[in-house]
Design a protein around this motif. Sequence first.
Motif, PDB file in Angstrom:
ATOM      1  N   LEU A  96       0.599  -1.156  -0.052  1.00  0.00           N
ATOM      2  CA  LEU A  96       0.362   0.005  -0.085  1.00  0.00           C
ATOM      3  C   LEU A  96       1.076   1.260  -0.074  1.00  0.00           C
ATOM      4  N   LEU A  97       0.361   2.183  -0.709  1.00  0.00           N
ATOM      5  CA  LEU A  97       1.047   3.745  -0.629  1.00  0.00           C
ATOM      6  C   LEU A  97       0.154   4.240  -0.308  1.00  0.00           C
ATOM      7  N   THR A  98       0.998   5.857   0.106  1.00  0.00           N
ATOM      8  CA  THR A  98       0.067   6.306   0.646  1.00  0.00           C
ATOM      9  C   THR A  98      -0.449   7.743   0.421  1.00  0.00           C
ATOM     10  N   GLY A  99      -1.023   8.777   0.454  1.00  0.00           N
ATOM     11  CA  GLY A  99      -0.782  10.239   0.150  1.00  0.00           C
ATOM     12  C   GLY A  99       0.712  10.774  -0.402  1.00  0.00           C
ATOM     13  N   PHE A 100       0.428  11.770  -1.432  1.00  0.00           N
ATOM     14  CA  PHE A 100       1.810  12.371  -1.931  1.00  0.00           C
ATOM     15  C   PHE A 100       1.016  13.666  -1.953  1.00  0.00           C
ATOM     16  N   GLY A 112      -0.339   7.127  -8.783  1.00  0.00           N
ATOM     17  CA  GLY A 112       0.400   6.100  -8.138  1.00  0.00           C
ATOM     18  C   GLY A 112       0.042   5.435  -6.288  1.00  0.00           C
ATOM     19  N   GLY A 113      -0.804   5.920  -5.712  1.00  0.00           N
ATOM     20  CA  GLY A 113      -1.428   5.787  -4.734  1.00  0.00           C
ATOM     21  C   GLY A 113      -2.072   4.311  -4.692  1.00  0.00           C
ATOM     22  N   GLY A 114      -2.587   4.043  -3.649  1.00  0.00           N
ATOM     23  CA  GLY A 114      -3.381   2.698  -3.496  1.00  0.00           C
ATOM     24  C   GLY A 114      -3.527   1.338  -2.748  1.00  0.00           C
ATOM     25  N   GLY A 131      -7.535   4.259 -10.604  1.00  0.00           N
ATOM     26  CA  GLY A 131      -8.455   5.055 -10.874  1.00  0.00           C
ATOM     27  C   GLY A 131      -9.587   4.668  -9.578  1.00  0.00           C
ATOM     28  N   SER A 132      -9.202   4.339  -8.834  1.00  0.00           N
ATOM     29  CA  SER A 132     -10.390   4.839  -7.617  1.00  0.00           C
ATOM     30  C   SER A 132      -9.711   6.053  -6.552  1.00  0.00           C
ATOM     31  N   MET A 133     -11.103   5.828  -5.587  1.00  0.00           N
ATOM     32  CA  MET A 133     -10.531   7.426  -4.581  1.00  0.00           C
ATOM     33  C   MET A 133      -9.287   7.483  -3.850  1.00  0.00           C
ATOM     34  N   LEU A 134      -8.736   5.742  -3.098  1.00  0.00           N
ATOM     35  CA  LEU A 134      -8.557   5.238  -2.853  1.00  0.00           C
ATOM     36  C   LEU A 134      -7.073   5.474  -2.618  1.00  0.00           C
ATOM     37  N   ASN A 135      -6.737   6.064  -4.218  1.00  0.00           N
ATOM     38  CA  ASN A 135      -5.605   6.467  -4.591  1.00  0.00           C
ATOM     39  C   ASN A 135      -4.933   7.527  -3.899  1.00  0.00           C
TER      40      ASN A 135
END
Length: 275
Positions: A96-100, A112-114, A131-135
């Motif tokens: 899991l990569l978090t926010g940037f 690249g997040g998510g 493509g989701s808000m999770l990124n």
Amino acid sequence: VVSDLWGESWKRAYGASDPGALPNHVCTTIALDPDSPSDRRILYAGLFGEDTEAGVYISRDSGKTWRQTATQPGVLPNRHVYRLRIHPYSKKIYCLLTGFRGNLPNFFNHEGGGLWAPSDQGNSWEHLTAGSMLNRWATAPAFDPENENVLYVTAATPQGGTGAGGVYKSSDGGKTWLQVLKDKRMQSLSGGLPYDHTMAVAVHPGNSALVFVGTTNHGLFFSTDAGNTWRWCKDFYFTNANSIVFDPRDGDRIIVTTFGAGVWSASISRIVSGN
């Protein structure tokens, strides 16, 4: 550092200048392959950063030497590796990569997040949340231990932001995602602020329908039907629950860490029954 005595004493696994040492980046997460030999543990480490040295590393000698995996998840400059998890049965590793933030307000850079997982026999990484808000600001993953296709990921909402926080669930291995717990629902159950940084999710290893979620502003929530409906744990005394585990020796015991209020445990059956 490493301990061979269950944490009673510690020693350095390697020197900073030794061959195979990890680069000088923040290590946010370590995952251990429990099936690896006890004298040659396979470990994965996630290094948080914004350059090519950050990313996922592997050790095949109990952490003495490390090398970067052949390919990396994320899209530079986002190598904000935050969590690595190994599925208990498939042994597949998830990253899991978090926010940037970059130069944008809040955490709106979605490149690249998510959640990522190896594909093509491990020669590349697949972006499961593309493509989701999770990124934007993903925070933690969890798995259904009985069904690898069922995945959960938590996410945070910036103050005054997008409403992207809460809990997301996929029932098809990451092809599609449904936001099963939203900020507004948490507020309606517990009161308080209209947004949250949802930081933790855990699926009970003996009952995949039982899911617990920890938040920054609203405390602890749980579902007894795999995320379809949610209840607030009103007896948890703190708004900030940032990690959740289950006692491996006692299936009725949950352990929750807080930000600033220590570590707490409780009987799961009492929580669920409301007693």
